[in-house]
Design a protein around this motif. Structure first.
Motif, PDB file in Angstrom:
ATOM      1  N   GLY A 209      98.940   6.479  42.297  1.00 32.60           N
ATOM      2  CA  GLY A 209      97.817   7.358  41.987  1.00 32.60           C
ATOM      3  C   GLY A 209      96.495   6.680  41.697  1.00 32.60           C
ATOM      4  O   GLY A 209      95.453   7.338  41.650  1.00 32.60           O
ATOM      5  N   LEU A 210      96.508   5.364  41.514  1.00 31.31           N
ATOM      6  CA  LEU A 210      95.323   4.721  40.934  1.00 31.31           C
ATOM      7  C   LEU A 210      94.057   4.912  41.773  1.00 31.31           C
ATOM      8  O   LEU A 210      92.978   5.147  41.240  1.00 31.31           O
ATOM      9  N   VAL A 211      94.208   4.780  43.075  1.00 28.25           N
ATOM     10  CA  VAL A 211      93.028   4.872  43.946  1.00 28.25           C
ATOM     11  C   VAL A 211      92.975   6.272  44.553  1.00 28.25           C
ATOM     12  O   VAL A 211      93.961   6.767  45.095  1.00 28.25           O
ATOM     13  N   LYS A 212      91.800   6.884  44.429  1.00 29.92           N
ATOM     14  CA  LYS A 212      91.597   8.210  45.020  1.00 29.92           C
ATOM     15  C   LYS A 212      90.742   8.065  46.277  1.00 29.92           C
ATOM     16  O   LYS A 212      89.963   7.115  46.399  1.00 29.92           O
ATOM     17  N   GLU A 213      90.878   9.022  47.180  1.00 27.85           N
ATOM     18  CA  GLU A 213      90.033   9.008  48.389  1.00 27.85           C
ATOM     19  C   GLU A 213      88.570   9.066  47.953  1.00 27.85           C
ATOM     20  O   GLU A 213      88.213   9.887  47.102  1.00 27.85           O
ATOM     21  N   SER A 214      87.754   8.191  48.523  1.00 28.24           N
ATOM     22  CA  SER A 214      86.387   8.140  48.000  1.00 28.24           C
ATOM     23  C   SER A 214      85.664   9.447  48.308  1.00 28.24           C
ATOM     24  O   SER A 214      85.902  10.100  49.326  1.00 28.24           O
ATOM     25  N   GLY A 215      84.836   9.860  47.375  1.00 35.79           N
ATOM     26  CA  GLY A 215      84.165  11.148  47.482  1.00 35.79           C
ATOM     27  C   GLY A 215      84.999  12.296  46.925  1.00 35.79           C
ATOM     28  O   GLY A 215      84.518  13.422  46.826  1.00 35.79           O
ATOM     29  N   LEU A 216      86.243  12.021  46.559  1.00 38.10           N
ATOM     30  CA  LEU A 216      87.137  13.036  45.984  1.00 38.10           C
ATOM     31  C   LEU A 216      87.095  14.353  46.774  1.00 38.10           C
ATOM     32  O   LEU A 216      86.769  15.413  46.218  1.00 38.10           O
ATOM     33  N   VAL A 230     104.355  15.770  47.668  1.00 34.98           N
ATOM     34  CA  VAL A 230     102.996  15.465  48.099  1.00 34.98           C
ATOM     35  C   VAL A 230     103.049  14.787  49.454  1.00 34.98           C
ATOM     36  O   VAL A 230     103.635  13.727  49.618  1.00 34.98           O
ATOM     37  N   GLY A 231     102.452  15.425  50.421  1.00 33.70           N
ATOM     38  CA  GLY A 231     102.340  14.771  51.726  1.00 33.70           C
ATOM     39  C   GLY A 231     101.082  13.911  51.707  1.00 33.70           C
ATOM     40  O   GLY A 231     100.732  13.314  50.688  1.00 33.70           O
ATOM     41  N   GLU A 232     100.412  13.869  52.809  1.00 32.70           N
ATOM     42  CA  GLU A 232      99.133  13.169  52.875  1.00 32.70           C
ATOM     43  C   GLU A 232      98.178  13.866  51.898  1.00 32.70           C
ATOM     44  O   GLU A 232      98.013  15.080  51.943  1.00 32.70           O
ATOM     45  N   SER A 233      97.598  13.116  50.976  1.00 32.64           N
ATOM     46  CA  SER A 233      96.786  13.746  49.943  1.00 32.64           C
ATOM     47  C   SER A 233      95.669  12.802  49.526  1.00 32.64           C
ATOM     48  O   SER A 233      95.890  11.587  49.428  1.00 32.64           O
ATOM     49  N   ARG A 238      96.835   6.121  48.464  1.00 29.49           N
ATOM     50  CA  ARG A 238      95.721   5.610  49.293  1.00 29.49           C
ATOM     51  C   ARG A 238      95.960   4.119  49.533  1.00 29.49           C
ATOM     52  O   ARG A 238      96.477   3.408  48.656  1.00 29.49           O
ATOM     53  N   ASP A 239      95.546   3.654  50.681  1.00 32.67           N
ATOM     54  CA  ASP A 239      95.818   2.245  51.028  1.00 32.67           C
ATOM     55  C   ASP A 239      95.244   1.263  50.006  1.00 32.67           C
ATOM     56  O   ASP A 239      95.793   0.183  49.799  1.00 32.67           O
ATOM     57  N   GLY A 240      94.163   1.649  49.350  1.00 31.99           N
ATOM     58  CA  GLY A 240      93.500   0.750  48.401  1.00 31.99           C
ATOM     59  C   GLY A 240      94.373   0.322  47.228  1.00 31.99           C
ATOM     60  O   GLY A 240      94.116  -0.713  46.610  1.00 31.99           O
ATOM     61  N   VAL A 241      95.422   1.091  46.912  1.00 34.72           N
ATOM     62  CA  VAL A 241      96.249   0.685  45.762  1.00 34.72           C
ATOM     63  C   VAL A 241      96.902  -0.673  46.008  1.00 34.72           C
ATOM     64  O   VAL A 241      97.200  -1.409  45.067  1.00 34.72           O
ATOM     65  N   HIS A 242      97.121  -0.987  47.280  1.00 34.99           N
ATOM     66  CA  HIS A 242      97.882  -2.204  47.561  1.00 34.99           C
ATOM     67  C   HIS A 242      97.108  -3.471  47.186  1.00 34.99           C
ATOM     68  O   HIS A 242      97.716  -4.475  46.832  1.00 34.99           O
ATOM     69  N   ASP A 243      95.794  -3.408  47.226  1.00 38.27           N
ATOM     70  CA  ASP A 243      95.010  -4.580  46.775  1.00 38.27           C
ATOM     71  C   ASP A 243      95.273  -4.847  45.290  1.00 38.27           C
ATOM     72  O   ASP A 243      95.357  -5.989  44.852  1.00 38.27           O
ATOM     73  N   ILE A 244      95.380  -3.770  44.528  1.00 40.00           N
ATOM     74  CA  ILE A 244      95.639  -3.931  43.085  1.00 40.00           C
ATOM     75  C   ILE A 244      96.970  -4.645  42.890  1.00 40.00           C
ATOM     76  O   ILE A 244      97.084  -5.599  42.106  1.00 40.00           O
TER      77      ILE A 244
END
Ligand code: GLC
Length: 540
Positions: A209-216, A230-233, A238-244
């Motif tokens: 859950g940490l990264v949200k799609e930008s612009g919400l 939850v499907g695609e949401s 979001r792919d960005g969580v993997h950097d964390i």
């Protein structure tokens, strides 16, 4: 403690302690760290490798500690940082590893950062550590987007100055803005704080859950959901969580002794879950797809295969779990009409004897699978879900938000019965309180009542865990042809597991000597009769 076992976590049995319900040393009705410390020998004797502790940090307890006000302080309800240090040291002395919960998606609304954000007002840089937005509508009177809270109602709450803040869970749990560098910095130091104290790893709460799609952006369709559905949401996975997680893995790898992290990641597919356990990310992810699989041979086999394939594709061990503090205990869940759904359903009363028989069979299957197993406190006692808690004693915030998808979680959180004939059954001092009432029928399920008793569920778990250490090597699994409704597989060439899910007794040739069975079977003249809902381990 030995650091010599390589990749200890790949087939570890990890026991979840829900601190408020495990053991209460100070008699306030809520379990605590000294209580856990006093019961560590029980866990060593049970035969688990590690313990995962749900949160014990400073918290107003709006969501039983998953609303953290200070990540480096132990809530006085549970003890002190010194108690935590002592607990970890004692566990290590007994050969147990200790994993703690980390809650990075949101803080408590009482966290100093959130209080500063409120005080500083709109546009302040301190507000940017959370998700504050103006509302929609002429007066900003509507939430900024259509996201729902997992616990029911909108995921936005309006503050006095008119702005709204995002909370995917309760309003007391504002979501951090992980695009703000201070948030990432802060969590890196929190990781180090607990690693320096000696913990062996982390269970990452809401890891998806940490990264949200930008612009919400709006979700734009029916938004009543459960985490697993939850499907695609735009809110999750979001792919960005993997950097964390790559940056956290680098920190974990700096420490000796193979410190690990396990993701609570409710991603839509097993391959999306596998992304969290790529070699440079986290070590394990909970297998909620398996947890939600119906007690039916075809479905079980297909899910076991899919789970092994998805995780081995990234070189990670598969994990298996049937119960935790968020779902209906599997004594009941596997008997319910909607057994294939993980949570968010009102638990139903079931025939307790039949539920226990099936749960024991399911647990013995789980413990025979290659990979790592997560057990939830009390399942080794065969505790049923408590389905009749009166509303006034319930504390799950989702229950009180009425439409919450994850509601009704108190029934799996009732304190553990240790001994004696009357509540609190050794959970705390005699005659003392317990934060949720324990059923009268639990006297017969206490640790003392089952200790050393042949056929008890506690004996079954102890024996199975001891055998697991001796019998299994490698992570192969070969399915055998078997009658409809029966699962049979072999491991290592000399081990077989047979599970009868057919609903009726089955008669099979005896393949070897019986190691253990989840219920009585009869063996005569080379033929075994295995009753319904029974699992048997054989040595070939
Ligand atoms: C996780 C926890 C659950 C909690 C939620 C919010 O799903 O397991 O108990 O309510 O996150 O932190």
């Amino acid at each position: 403690m030995s650091d010599l076992v390589p990749a200890w976590w790949r087939d570890a049995v990890i026991y979840q302690i829900y601190p408020r319900s495990f053991a209460d040393a100070n008699g306030d009705g809520i379990g605590d760290l000294p209580g856990i410390r006093s019961r560590l020998p029980y866990l060593r004797d049970l035969g688990v490798d590690a313990v995962w502790l749900s949160p014990f940090y400073l918290s107003p307890q709006a969501d039983a500690g998953y609303d953290v006000a200070d990540y480096r302080t132990v809530d006085p309800l549970f003890g002190s940082v010194e108690d935590a240090r002592g607990l970890v040291a004692d566990a290590h002395d007994l050969g147990l590893r200790m994993i703690v919960d980390l809650v990075p998606n949101h803080s408590s609304d009482q966290h100093v950062w959130f209080q500063q954000a409120l005080a500083e007002g709109p546009g302040s840089p301190l507000r940017a550590r959370y998700h504050f937005r103006d509302g929609r509508g002429p007066q900003g009177e509507l939430p900024p987007n259509d996201w729902p809270s997992i616990f029911g109602g909108p995921a936005w709450t309006r503050v006095a100055d008119g702005q709204w803040y995002l909370h995917l869970f309760a309003p007391e749990q504002p979501d951090f803005n992980w695009e703000h560098p201070a948030v990432a910095d802060e969590f890196r130091t929190i990781l180090r704080f607990w690693l320096d104290l000696g913990v062996d790893g982390f269970r990452i709460d809401v890891a998806h859950g940490l990264v949200k799609e930008s612009g919400l952006p709006d979700i734009g369709h029916d938004t009543s959901w459960h985490l697993l559905d939850v499907g695609e949401s735009p809110c999750f996975d979001r792919d960005g969580v993997h950097d964390i997680y790559r940056s956290w893995r680098a920190i974990l790898d700096e420490y000796p002794g193979e410190r690990i992290a396990v993701a609570e990641a409710w991603a839509p597919t097993l391959s999306r879950v596998a992304a969290y356990v790529r070699p440079d990310e986290l070590h394990q992810a909970f297998n909620f797809s398996y947890l939600g699989t119906a007690w039916e041979a075809g479905a079980q086999r297909a899910m076991i295969d899919a789970s092994l394939a998805a995780m081995s594709a990234v070189g990670a061990p598969t994990t298996w779990t049937l119960s935790n503090h968020d779902v209906v205990r599997h004594t009941n869940r596997l008997m319910q009409a909607h057994e294939g759904e993980v949570a968010g359903k009102r638990p139903a009363a079931v025939d307790e004897a039949a539920g226990l028989r099936r749960a024991r069979a399911a647990s013995l299957l789980l413990l025979a699978l290659p990979g790592s197993a997560y057990l939830y406190q009390g399942e080794e006692l065969g505790l049923p879900e408590v389905v009749d808690l009166p509303p006034e004693v319930r504390q799950d915030p989702a229950f009180h938000r009425a439409t919450g998808q994850d509601g009704y979680r108190d029934g799996c959180r009732v304190p553990i019965p240790w001994s004696g004939t009357q509540a609190p059954y050794g959970f705390g001092p005699e005659g003392g309180p317990s934060w949720l009432p324990q059923p009268d029928s639990w006297a017969g399920l206490s640790v003392a009542a089952q200790d050393g008793v042949p056929g008890s569920t506690l004996t079954l778990y102890r024996d199975a865990l001891a055998l697991r250490r001796k019998v299994f090597a490698g992570d192969d699994l070969t399915w055998l042809d078997s009658p409809a409704g029966v699962l049979a597989f072999e491991r290592g060439g000399d081990f077989r597991c047979t599970v009868n899910m057919s609903g009726a007794p089955v008669t099979l040739p005896v393949p070897g000597s019986q190691l253990i069975a989840s219920g009585p079977i009869t063996v005569e003249d080379g033929v075994a009769v295995i009753p319904a809902d029974t699992t048997v381990w054989w040595s070939l």
